[in-house]
Every structure is written in structure tokens, then in C-alpha cells.
Design a protein around this motif. Structure first.
Motif, short mmCIF file in Angstrom:
data_model
loop_
_atom_site.label_atom_id
_atom_site.label_comp_id
_atom_site.label_asym_id
_atom_site.label_seq_id
_atom_site.Cartn_x
_atom_site.Cartn_y
_atom_site.Cartn_z
N ASN A 157 0.82 -0.88 0.62
CA ASN A 157 -0.11 0.03 0.60
C ASN A 157 0.81 1.37 0.18
N SER A 158 1.55 1.38 -1.45
CA SER A 158 1.68 3.01 -1.00
C SER A 158 1.67 3.73 -2.27
N PRO A 159 1.19 5.12 -2.11
CA PRO A 159 1.34 5.93 -3.29
C PRO A 159 2.33 6.27 -4.17
N ALA A 160 3.17 6.16 -4.23
CA ALA A 160 4.45 6.36 -4.89
C ALA A 160 4.44 5.15 -5.50
N PHE A 161 4.39 3.01 -5.06
CA PHE A 161 4.68 2.84 -6.01
C PHE A 161 3.37 3.07 -6.86
N ASP A 162 2.19 3.51 -6.40
CA ASP A 162 0.90 3.50 -7.40
C ASP A 162 1.27 4.26 -8.54
N ALA A 163 2.01 4.94 -8.50
CA ALA A 163 2.07 5.59 -9.60
C ALA A 163 3.77 5.35 -10.09
N TRP A 164 4.47 4.90 -9.55
CA TRP A 164 5.39 3.96 -10.45
C TRP A 164 4.97 2.60 -11.84
N LYS A 165 4.16 2.29 -10.81
CA LYS A 165 2.69 1.22 -11.83
C LYS A 165 2.28 2.16 -13.12
N ALA A 166 1.51 3.06 -13.03
CA ALA A 166 0.80 3.67 -13.79
C ALA A 166 1.63 3.88 -15.03
N ASP A 167 3.17 4.34 -14.24
CA ASP A 167 3.66 4.78 -15.36
C ASP A 167 3.65 3.76 -16.85
N ILE A 168 3.98 2.32 -16.18
CA ILE A 168 4.24 1.00 -16.70
C ILE A 168 3.22 0.43 -17.26
N VAL A 169 1.64 0.66 -16.63
CA VAL A 169 0.94 -0.22 -17.18
C VAL A 169 -0.04 0.38 -17.72
N SER A 170 0.22 2.19 -18.14
CA SER A 170 -0.87 3.07 -18.41
C SER A 170 -0.93 3.05 -20.00
N ASP A 171 0.34 2.29 -20.50
CA ASP A 171 1.11 2.48 -22.16
C ASP A 171 1.63 1.29 -22.36
N PRO A 172 1.02 0.16 -23.37
CA PRO A 172 1.08 -0.96 -23.44
C PRO A 172 3.13 -1.10 -24.01
N ASP A 201 10.19 -3.37 -30.67
CA ASP A 201 9.19 -2.57 -29.78
C ASP A 201 8.07 -3.33 -28.95
N GLN A 202 6.58 -3.09 -28.95
CA GLN A 202 6.21 -3.02 -27.67
C GLN A 202 6.28 -4.74 -27.23
N SER A 203 5.83 -5.33 -28.37
CA SER A 203 6.06 -7.00 -28.06
C SER A 203 6.96 -7.62 -28.35
N TYR A 204 8.12 -7.15 -27.22
CA TYR A 204 9.23 -7.27 -26.59
C TYR A 204 9.08 -6.82 -24.85
N LYS A 205 8.32 -6.56 -24.64
CA LYS A 205 8.13 -5.62 -23.65
C LYS A 205 7.04 -6.52 -22.76
N ALA A 206 6.76 -7.27 -22.64
CA ALA A 206 6.23 -8.59 -22.06
C ALA A 206 6.37 -8.51 -20.32
N GLY A 207 7.51 -8.89 -20.47
CA GLY A 207 8.52 -8.84 -19.16
C GLY A 207 8.36 -7.35 -18.30
N VAL A 208 8.22 -6.26 -18.48
CA VAL A 208 8.33 -5.58 -18.33
C VAL A 208 6.82 -5.33 -17.97
N ARG A 209 6.27 -5.11 -18.90
CA ARG A 209 4.64 -5.07 -18.91
C ARG A 209 4.07 -5.47 -17.50
N LYS A 210 4.94 -7.15 -16.75
CA LYS A 210 4.50 -8.02 -15.89
C LYS A 210 4.95 -7.27 -14.52
N PHE A 211 6.64 -7.22 -14.82
CA PHE A 211 6.50 -6.90 -12.79
C PHE A 211 5.81 -6.45 -12.09
N PRO A 212 5.07 -4.94 -12.57
CA PRO A 212 4.49 -4.18 -11.29
C PRO A 212 2.80 -5.10 -11.02
N LEU A 213 2.31 -6.03 -11.75
CA LEU A 213 1.59 -6.75 -11.55
C LEU A 213 2.00 -7.72 -10.55
#
Length: 302
Positions: A157-172, A201-213
Motif C-alpha cells: 500500500n504505497s502511493p509512490a508504487f501506485d504512481a510507478w505502476k501507472a507509468d508502466i501499465v498505462s502504455d503497452p 517494439d512493444q511485443s518485446y516488453k511483456a516482461g516489463v509490463r508484468k513486473f508491477p502486476l
């Protein structure tokens, strides 16, 4: 067989300050068909092994300032890229990436390379995962160097993590250079581009997208149980030497979290504070941290 992409070598041709020769491992048990990359620098016959584990969305390039310092002290230095990152293969399905997919891969790699007398060097997910490894192979680990990370012992439960997560998951097509520079402003445009190099391209970024989740939202989330076991190990069983460094400007895994981790790690001394350091403290303080850690461990060259 897991479908994966392999970044063309030409993407890494003009990296700044990354002269290390690539090393690859293929067909680890449970990871058949996937090729993992790691740096293997320094003295290959040394009895001292430094294992450097990166986090999100970085790769072993993050440790380029520290690898030569450890190597020049006579150690063997291993800096792997997690699958999905750096020069390692990149499964295309986001759902492939789980806490235990990553963790079991690193356990298998350590056994494959038969690493012993390990000084574990961790930051970000390198610590979230890496700090759980010794409970499975206690006799292989000797020291700990910990920077801006923590153990996932329950829901976050961290606002800083929420902001971090949003930067990553908001754009594939995760804006990696933006994320790196936002969280460590000392990173130049050229260096920021190097962090993007593994991903044509973004097809290589599945691992990057998934870590915050993968960060726990409940007590029964994958990784919580093993992280709690790891916390008990570090608190009651750990007998090795430890060294802590903190990027003080990191709002997510900075002083507050690291001071908690200091109480978890048995015998952890006062931290080395990097006042200008952000989340990716290896960029702003890598050389100093490496040298001070070697001095603390009695391994510095005289």
C-alpha cells in the motif's frame, strides 16, 4: 514450448560503457527453448563470486559501473538478465511471467553455473526475488549488498508504487527511457536509450509490463509465503556480512523501506546514504557503493 522473441545483436552495437562479452545459457530444466544472458567478468577462477541482480525495467547494463570494480578486486562477477530483459529471450505472453517463473530461473542458473561463496547484490526486483534465493541454497551465499529494495511480505500500500505502476501499465509500449530518467535524473539521454535497446517494439516488453502486476495485493498472492520465509531467514539464520546503500531521493524503495529492511537483516550495519541517489542508485552512486562495500568486506585492493 514458450513462444519468445530474441533481440537482434545489432541493437546493442553502440552501447555506452558496456564492453562486456555476452554469455548464454540455453535449455535450463523447465526453461527449454529459452536462451538467457549473463555477464561473466573478472577472474573466472576466483573463490569470490558477486551475483548482481537487476530489477524493473532495467537490465545488466545498470551494473556497468560496478562490475569492473568488483572484478578488479579479484572476484568473479556474474550479472544475469532476467528472462524478458536485456539480452535474454523475451516470452511474448504476459501471463508467462510469474514470481516463481523468475525465481526458479535464477535458482536453476545458480546451480547450472555452480556458483559458491556468493556475495548477493540486489536492487528493486533483484531484491524482491533475490532475497528469497538463499533459503533454498543457504551454503552458497556468503555476503549481501542491498540497495533500494524490499521483501514482499504482504500487500503493498504505497502511493509512490501506485504512481510507478501507472507509468508502466498505462502504455503497452512502456516508455522505458522516461521511467529511468524520472526515477534517476542523472541518467543521460544516451544512457536512457541504452535501457530501451533490448526492445525493438512493444511485443518485446511483456516482461516489463508484468513486473508491477506481480506485487502482492493479498496475503495469498504468489511470492508472499516464500518472502515471509526469507524474512525469517534474514532475521534469525543469516550469519554472513551485509552492506546497505540507499538512494535517498527514492520515494518508493528509499529510506523508509530500507530502514525497515535494516531491522530485518541480522547484523546489518548503518547504511551508506547517497543523498543525490534515486531509485536506480547504481547510476548515481555505483562506483562509490562498490568501493565502500569492498572495503567493508575486507576485499578492497590495497
Amino acid at each position: 514450448m514458450i513462444k519468445a522473441l530474441r533481440t537482434p545483436d545489432t541493437r546493442f552495437d553502440s552501447l555506452s560503457d558496456y564492453p562486456f562479452q555476452p554469455n548464454y545459457v540455453e535449455d535450463l530444466k523447465g526453461y527449454e527453448g529459452l536462451r538467457g544472458h549473463y555477464v561473466d567478468d573478472g577472474d573466472p577462477n576466483s573463490e569470490e563470486v558477486f551475483l548482481l541482480l537487476h530489477g524493473e525495467p532495467s537490465w545488466s547494463y545498470l551494473y556497468r559501473k560496478m562490475i569492473p570494480i568488483f572484478g578488479n578486486a579479484g572476484a568473479r562477477v556474474i550479472a544475469p538478465d532476467w528472462l524478458g530483459f536485456g539480452k535474454s529471450d523475451k516470452p511474448v505472453d504476459d501471463e508467462v511471467y510469474t514470481f516463481h517463473f523468475h525465481r526458479n530461473y535464477m535458482l536453476a542458473l545458480i546451480e547450472h553455473l555452480d556458483l559458491k561463496n556468493i556475495t548477493l547484490v540486489v536492487q528493486d526486483w533483484g531484491g524482491v526475488l533475490g532475497l528469497t534465493l538463499p533459503i533454498e541454497m543457504k551454503d552458497r551465499f556468503k555476503r549481501l549488498l542491498i540497495m533500494n529494495t524490499g521483501l514482499m511480505m504482504g500487500p503493498v500500500n504505497s502511493p509512490a508504487f501506485d504512481a510507478w505502476k501507472a507509468d508502466i501499465v498505462s502504455d503497452p509500449d512502456v516508455p522505458i527511457p522516461f521511467i529511468m530518467q524520472k526515477n534517476e535524473p542523472v541518467i543521460s539521454d544516451i544512457e536512457a536509450a541504452a535501457y530501451e535497446a533490448p526492445y525493438p517494439d512493444q511485443s518485446y516488453k511483456a516482461g516489463v509490463r508484468k513486473f508491477p502486476l506481480l506485487i502482492a495485493t493479498s496475503m495469498d498472492a504468489p511470492g508472499v509465503d516464500v518472502s515471509q520465509r526469507a524474512a525469517k531467514f534474514w532475521s534469525t539464520e543469516w550469519t554472513g556480512e551485509s552492506f546497505m546503500a540507499i538512494g535517498m531521493r527514492d520515494k518508493m524503495l528509499g529510506p523508509d523501506v530500507m530502514n525497515v529492511m535494516r531491522t530485518v537483516i541480522k547484523g546489518c550495519p548503518d547504511p551508506l546514504e547517497i543523498p543525490e541517489g534515486g531509485h536506480f542508485v547504481q547510476e548515481s552512486g555505483g562506483e562509490l557503493i562498490a568501493q565502500k562495500a569492498l572495503e567493508h568486506f575486507g576485499l578492497a585492493q590495497v
